[in-house]
Motif scaffolding. Structure first.
Motif, PDB file in Angstrom:
ATOM      1  N   UNK A  85       0.830  -1.208   0.000  1.00  0.00           N
ATOM      2  CA  UNK A  85       0.000   0.000   0.000  1.00  0.00           C
ATOM      3  C   UNK A  85       0.864   1.257   0.000  1.00  0.00           C
ATOM      4  N   UNK A  86       1.916   1.260   0.816  1.00  0.00           N
ATOM      5  CA  UNK A  86       2.812   2.412   0.866  1.00  0.00           C
ATOM      6  C   UNK A  86       3.535   2.608  -0.458  1.00  0.00           C
ATOM      7  N   UNK A  87       3.990   1.510  -1.033  1.00  0.00           N
ATOM      8  CA  UNK A  87       4.742   1.588  -2.289  1.00  0.00           C
ATOM      9  C   UNK A  87       3.865   2.120  -3.421  1.00  0.00           C
ATOM     10  N   UNK A  88       2.675   1.544  -3.565  1.00  0.00           N
ATOM     11  CA  UNK A  88       1.772   1.987  -4.631  1.00  0.00           C
ATOM     12  C   UNK A  88       1.316   3.421  -4.381  1.00  0.00           C
ATOM     13  N   UNK A  89       1.002   3.731  -3.122  1.00  0.00           N
ATOM     14  CA  UNK A  89       0.556   5.081  -2.800  1.00  0.00           C
ATOM     15  C   UNK A  89       1.611   6.134  -3.074  1.00  0.00           C
ATOM     16  N   UNK A  90       2.886   5.775  -2.890  1.00  0.00           N
ATOM     17  CA  UNK A  90       3.973   6.718  -3.130  1.00  0.00           C
ATOM     18  C   UNK A  90       4.141   7.043  -4.599  1.00  0.00           C
ATOM     19  N   UNK A  91       4.008   6.036  -5.442  1.00  0.00           N
ATOM     20  CA  UNK A  91       4.316   6.216  -6.852  1.00  0.00           C
ATOM     21  C   UNK A  91       3.092   6.387  -7.747  1.00  0.00           C
ATOM     22  N   UNK A  92       1.886   6.092  -7.241  1.00  0.00           N
ATOM     23  CA  UNK A  92       0.719   6.165  -8.102  1.00  0.00           C
ATOM     24  C   UNK A  92       0.463   7.576  -8.606  1.00  0.00           C
ATOM     25  N   UNK A  93       0.665   8.572  -7.742  1.00  0.00           N
ATOM     26  CA  UNK A  93       0.412   9.947  -8.173  1.00  0.00           C
ATOM     27  C   UNK A  93       1.309  10.357  -9.331  1.00  0.00           C
ATOM     28  N   UNK A  94       2.486   9.717  -9.421  1.00  0.00           N
ATOM     29  CA  UNK A  94       3.398  10.036 -10.515  1.00  0.00           C
ATOM     30  C   UNK A  94       2.801   9.612 -11.853  1.00  0.00           C
ATOM     31  N   UNK A  95       1.914   8.624 -11.815  1.00  0.00           N
ATOM     32  CA  UNK A  95       1.280   8.167 -13.052  1.00  0.00           C
ATOM     33  C   UNK A  95       0.463   9.280 -13.698  1.00  0.00           C
ATOM     34  N   UNK A  96      -0.006  10.239 -12.898  1.00  0.00           N
ATOM     35  CA  UNK A  96      -0.753  11.367 -13.454  1.00  0.00           C
ATOM     36  C   UNK A  96       0.105  12.128 -14.461  1.00  0.00           C
ATOM     37  N   UNK A  97       1.398  12.220 -14.179  1.00  0.00           N
ATOM     38  CA  UNK A  97       2.298  12.959 -15.065  1.00  0.00           C
ATOM     39  C   UNK A  97       2.479  12.280 -16.408  1.00  0.00           C
ATOM     40  N   UNK A  98       2.078  11.006 -16.508  1.00  0.00           N
ATOM     41  CA  UNK A  98       2.166  10.277 -17.770  1.00  0.00           C
ATOM     42  C   UNK A  98       0.961  10.533 -18.663  1.00  0.00           C
ATOM     43  N   UNK A  99      -0.063  11.173 -18.116  1.00  0.00           N
ATOM     44  CA  UNK A  99      -1.252  11.467 -18.902  1.00  0.00           C
ATOM     45  C   UNK A  99      -1.010  12.669 -19.816  1.00  0.00           C
ATOM     46  N   UNK A 100      -1.809  12.802 -20.874  1.00  0.00           N
ATOM     47  CA  UNK A 100      -1.703  14.003 -21.707  1.00  0.00           C
ATOM     48  C   UNK A 100      -2.031  15.254 -20.886  1.00  0.00           C
ATOM     49  N   UNK A 136      -5.243  15.389 -18.227  1.00  0.00           N
ATOM     50  CA  UNK A 136      -6.459  14.927 -18.887  1.00  0.00           C
ATOM     51  C   UNK A 136      -7.432  14.302 -17.889  1.00  0.00           C
ATOM     52  N   UNK A 137      -8.674  14.731 -17.991  1.00  0.00           N
ATOM     53  CA  UNK A 137      -9.748  14.205 -17.145  1.00  0.00           C
ATOM     54  C   UNK A 137     -10.605  13.233 -17.963  1.00  0.00           C
ATOM     55  N   UNK A 138     -11.265  12.276 -17.345  1.00  0.00           N
ATOM     56  CA  UNK A 138     -11.376  12.064 -15.895  1.00  0.00           C
ATOM     57  C   UNK A 138     -10.254  11.222 -15.306  1.00  0.00           C
ATOM     58  N   UNK A 139      -9.259  10.859 -16.151  1.00  0.00           N
ATOM     59  CA  UNK A 139      -8.242   9.898 -15.703  1.00  0.00           C
ATOM     60  C   UNK A 139      -7.382  10.465 -14.579  1.00  0.00           C
ATOM     61  N   UNK A 140      -7.038  11.734 -14.666  1.00  0.00           N
ATOM     62  CA  UNK A 140      -6.232  12.327 -13.596  1.00  0.00           C
ATOM     63  C   UNK A 140      -6.996  12.309 -12.271  1.00  0.00           C
ATOM     64  N   UNK A 141      -8.294  12.607 -12.341  1.00  0.00           N
ATOM     65  CA  UNK A 141      -9.118  12.594 -11.129  1.00  0.00           C
ATOM     66  C   UNK A 141      -9.219  11.183 -10.554  1.00  0.00           C
ATOM     67  N   UNK A 142      -9.366  10.192 -11.419  1.00  0.00           N
ATOM     68  CA  UNK A 142      -9.479   8.811 -10.948  1.00  0.00           C
ATOM     69  C   UNK A 142      -8.186   8.362 -10.261  1.00  0.00           C
ATOM     70  N   UNK A 143      -7.049   8.697 -10.850  1.00  0.00           N
ATOM     71  CA  UNK A 143      -5.768   8.361 -10.224  1.00  0.00           C
ATOM     72  C   UNK A 143      -5.607   9.103  -8.899  1.00  0.00           C
ATOM     73  N   UNK A 144      -6.060  10.353  -8.876  1.00  0.00           N
ATOM     74  CA  UNK A 144      -5.973  11.121  -7.641  1.00  0.00           C
ATOM     75  C   UNK A 144      -6.833  10.539  -6.537  1.00  0.00           C
ATOM     76  N   UNK A 145      -8.053  10.157  -6.864  1.00  0.00           N
ATOM     77  CA  UNK A 145      -8.943   9.547  -5.869  1.00  0.00           C
ATOM     78  C   UNK A 145      -8.355   8.242  -5.354  1.00  0.00           C
ATOM     79  N   UNK A 146      -7.797   7.425  -6.254  1.00  0.00           N
ATOM     80  CA  UNK A 146      -7.156   6.174  -5.829  1.00  0.00           C
ATOM     81  C   UNK A 146      -6.009   6.454  -4.871  1.00  0.00           C
ATOM     82  N   UNK A 147      -5.248   7.503  -5.148  1.00  0.00           N
ATOM     83  CA  UNK A 147      -4.139   7.868  -4.261  1.00  0.00           C
ATOM     84  C   UNK A 147      -4.653   8.317  -2.903  1.00  0.00           C
TER      85      UNK A 147
END
Length: 228
Positions: free
Chosen positions: A93-108, A180-191
């Motif tokens: 949980x800590x590992x995924x939570x730390x790096x998941x927000x970085x996935x937002x930067x991969x979005x358009x 790009x939404x809604x994907x950024x919001x979804x990743x943010x909520x998951x984080x």
């Protein structure tokens, strides 16, 4: 024999440094990428060629760079853990939570209206600087995984049990607004969900290691005083 040797090695500062090294490299590389942006911003500021809107973006870069630098320092100077969580789930949980927000930067990247972009810059700057200040108070007790290194209950921790997550959430919200939404919001909520789970696992370790933590938990909000 090997098991005993491994247990002793895990209790050393060398092991803790090696465990932190990937994150030191990660945040250090992020800081390295921000240096040219900082240099360009300071040149524009010195020549008087920076507009008010660009100034907000420049301040957001400054705040982010300060926070990345604070993270690198915190990882290098922190204490050895005196207790760790058990099982795979808390660490995963800590590992995924730390790096998941970085996935937002991969979005358009999005092109938000000027007001939304300005709001994003303010959130990133304010959240980053606040995070660096909280990290300064947390000091050698800083940890990514659910671990006990020292019990900190003063400063911002007298108002909330997890102020660092609150300030990081501001940065995350500002980042979400720029992609790009809604994907950024979804990743943010998951984080955000993972952040909440991380507080549960972290508090279990602290409760087991520090008997006084129960009283501190009962009188102090998790995130926002008077609300939650």
């Amino acid at each position: 024999m090997f098991g005993d040797t491994w247990t002793r090695f895990r209790a050393t500062k060398t092991y803790d440094f090696l465990a932190a090294l990937p994150l030191v490299i990660w945040y250090g590389d992020a800081l390295r990428h921000q240096l040219p942006l900082l240099a360009n911003g300071f040149r524009a500021l010195g020549s008087g060629a920076i507009a008010s809107f660009s100034l907000l973006q420049f301040l957001a870069v400054i705040g982010s760079a300060v926070f990345n630098l604070a993270l690198v320092i915190a990882l290098l100077v922190r204490n050895k853990p005196v207790a760790r969580s058990r099982g795979v789930l808390p660490r995963l949980t800590a590992l995924i939570g730390t790096f998941l927000s970085v996935a937002i930067l991969r979005l358009p990247a999005a092109t938000p209206p000027p007001f939304i972009q300005a709001l994003a810059d303010v959130l990133i700057f304010g959240g980053s600087v606040a995070s660096a200040l909280v990290l300064r108070r947390l000091g050698a007790a800083f940890a990514i995984m659910p671990e006990a290194r020292a019990l900190v209950t003063g400063g911002p921790y007298a108002m909330a049990r997890h102020p660092l997550y609150v300030t990081e959430a501001l940065v995350l919200l500002g980042t979400m607004l720029q992609f790009r939404q809604p994907w950024a919001a979804l990743l943010g909520v998951a984080t955000f969900v993972l952040i909440y789970l991380r507080t549960i696992f972290e508090e279990r370790v602290l409760m087991a290691e520090y008997p006084q933590y129960a009283a501190y938990r009962d009188r102090t909000a998790r995130f926002i005083p008077g609300l939650f």
